[in-house]
Design a protein around this motif. Sequence first.
Motif, mmCIF file in Angstrom:
data_model
loop_
_atom_site.group_PDB
_atom_site.id
_atom_site.type_symbol
_atom_site.label_atom_id
_atom_site.label_comp_id
_atom_site.label_asym_id
_atom_site.label_seq_id
_atom_site.Cartn_x
_atom_site.Cartn_y
_atom_site.Cartn_z
ATOM 1 N N SER A 212 1.147 -1.415 -0.034
ATOM 2 C CA SER A 212 0.395 0.149 0.070
ATOM 3 C C SER A 212 1.330 1.112 0.053
ATOM 4 O O SER A 212 1.598 0.976 0.176
ATOM 5 C CB SER A 212 -1.096 0.327 1.451
ATOM 6 O OG SER A 212 -0.295 0.205 2.459
ATOM 7 N N HIS A 213 0.369 2.352 -0.342
ATOM 8 C CA HIS A 213 1.017 3.474 -0.352
ATOM 9 C C HIS A 213 1.571 4.131 1.058
ATOM 10 O O HIS A 213 0.380 4.207 2.187
ATOM 11 C CB HIS A 213 -0.056 4.539 -1.165
ATOM 12 C CG HIS A 213 1.304 5.777 -0.871
ATOM 13 N ND1 HIS A 213 2.253 6.754 -0.109
ATOM 14 C CD2 HIS A 213 2.005 6.500 -1.623
ATOM 15 C CE1 HIS A 213 2.842 7.664 -0.241
ATOM 16 N NE2 HIS A 213 2.489 7.550 -2.106
ATOM 17 N N ALA A 216 0.464 7.989 1.886
ATOM 18 C CA ALA A 216 -1.191 8.201 1.950
ATOM 19 C C ALA A 216 -2.273 7.065 2.348
ATOM 20 O O ALA A 216 -3.161 7.061 3.289
ATOM 21 C CB ALA A 216 -1.792 7.717 0.389
ATOM 22 N N TYR A 217 -1.578 5.905 2.406
ATOM 23 C CA TYR A 217 -2.384 4.073 3.569
ATOM 24 C C TYR A 217 -1.724 2.983 3.753
ATOM 25 O O TYR A 217 -2.598 2.247 3.314
ATOM 26 C CB TYR A 217 -3.629 3.527 2.164
ATOM 27 C CG TYR A 217 -4.577 4.984 1.589
ATOM 28 C CD1 TYR A 217 -5.988 5.153 1.899
ATOM 29 C CD2 TYR A 217 -3.711 5.309 0.348
ATOM 30 C CE1 TYR A 217 -6.217 6.630 1.354
ATOM 31 C CE2 TYR A 217 -4.597 6.638 -0.835
ATOM 32 C CZ TYR A 217 -6.240 7.099 -0.432
ATOM 33 O OH TYR A 217 -6.890 7.509 -0.739
ATOM 34 N N PRO A 218 -0.905 3.678 4.714
ATOM 35 C CA PRO A 218 -0.290 2.864 5.824
ATOM 36 C C PRO A 218 -1.101 1.607 5.959
ATOM 37 O O PRO A 218 -0.876 0.958 5.858
ATOM 38 C CB PRO A 218 0.095 2.954 6.370
ATOM 39 C CG PRO A 218 -0.176 4.242 6.557
ATOM 40 C CD PRO A 218 -0.662 5.186 5.611
ATOM 41 N N TRP A 219 -1.865 1.806 6.603
ATOM 42 C CA TRP A 219 -3.526 1.278 7.571
ATOM 43 C C TRP A 219 -3.630 -0.090 6.515
ATOM 44 O O TRP A 219 -4.217 -0.872 6.597
ATOM 45 C CB TRP A 219 -4.243 1.666 8.448
ATOM 46 C CG TRP A 219 -5.111 2.729 7.215
ATOM 47 C CD1 TRP A 219 -6.477 2.034 6.492
ATOM 48 C CD2 TRP A 219 -4.623 4.405 7.093
ATOM 49 N NE1 TRP A 219 -6.487 3.703 5.608
ATOM 50 C CE2 TRP A 219 -5.710 5.189 6.264
ATOM 51 C CE3 TRP A 219 -3.930 5.185 7.418
ATOM 52 C CZ2 TRP A 219 -5.313 5.794 5.456
ATOM 53 C CZ3 TRP A 219 -3.857 6.246 7.017
ATOM 54 C CH2 TRP A 219 -4.886 7.101 6.372
ATOM 55 N N GLU A 220 -3.654 0.180 5.424
ATOM 56 C CA GLU A 220 -3.782 -0.400 3.801
ATOM 57 C C GLU A 220 -2.696 -2.028 3.918
ATOM 58 O O GLU A 220 -3.541 -2.736 3.342
ATOM 59 C CB GLU A 220 -4.399 0.095 2.735
ATOM 60 C CG GLU A 220 -5.837 0.765 3.050
ATOM 61 C CD GLU A 220 -6.972 0.347 3.074
ATOM 62 O OE1 GLU A 220 -7.371 -1.393 2.722
ATOM 63 O OE2 GLU A 220 -7.911 1.000 3.475
#
Length: 354
Positions: A212-213, A216-220
């Motif tokens: 994941s990014h 921007a979206y580390p939790w993904e």
Amino acid sequence: MGPGEELPVERGACGGASELELLKLRAAERIDEAAGRLGALSQAIWSQPELAYEEQHAHGVLTRFFQCEPPAASWVVQPHYHLATAFRAEWETPGVHVSQNPLHLGFLCEYDALPSIGHACGHNLIAEVGAAAALGLKGALEGFHGPPPPVKVIVLGTPAEEDGGGKIDLIEAGAFKNLDVVFMAHPSQENAAYLPDVAEHDVTVKYHGKASHAAAYPWEGVNAVDAAVLAYNNLSVLRQQMKPTWRAHGIIKNGGVKPNIIPCYSELIYYFRAPSMKELTVLTEKAEDCFRAAALATGCTTGDVRFIQRSSSVSNSNGDSQTRYVKCPKSKRLSIYPLFIYNYGYLNIYKLNT
Ligand SMILES: [Zn+2]
């Protein structure tokens, strides 16, 4: 007088020395005669290191060595023996009939190297000493007082010790069939009759996460490098409770692509060693817990953690030959007995299973 033309050993030549002592002397003399060629052989392999299964240069140097060893055609050489960079060279005492069931004595040559640092542990010397011992034994048998015993001397060029398992390939192909004894010597910082850490398992652990990014979206994401780092640290913590004779050493491969991508894949390669299979089993079970704990903590998945057996301490050299080596005067050890040092465990396992 060239090699192969010398007078046979006779009693009385050394003032009452036993036949065995004279044969040892004869073997040492033959090795000394060939010292220049043996040194050149070793240097040629040392100066052009090659990786496992890619030892074309060393294969050529060694097969030419035996093909050119005087007198001409005295060794029967089979290049590319079961593997592209393996070989076999044979000589037997003249006039031996198969019904005499000759003793088959094997000498191993290794000659692969490591990436970047070349012949780190000196496999060029294993090649040299294997060839030297075979020449020495041939010389001793040729100088035998009376009819020589039926003996076949077999030199096996065994590639890929540093990576993969050339000897395992050769065992499976039948290259060690009918060999009664196999000898090999490995160079070391000290003169030793055996190596203490001979049971070894290798393992490659692959962690799969989710990219994941990272900004921007580390939790993904599910970070596979985190799993590798945790596993590395778990093993480092375990090391405090390891016995001094155990070894665990590894690397992290595939550390990601870019800092702004959560890595979806990582890989660890570890080697584990212990003095016995029993202790190694304890060590690898603990290691497996370390690997699995890292996957659990990070949410990564890992496939089967499969430990590959590279060698075993089923029999770490023959006890009698070890004793002989230790008792042998130091001045003679390097010229007479180096090949009695080190039998590979998996060769012994093979013998036990057949
Ligand atoms: Zn080595």
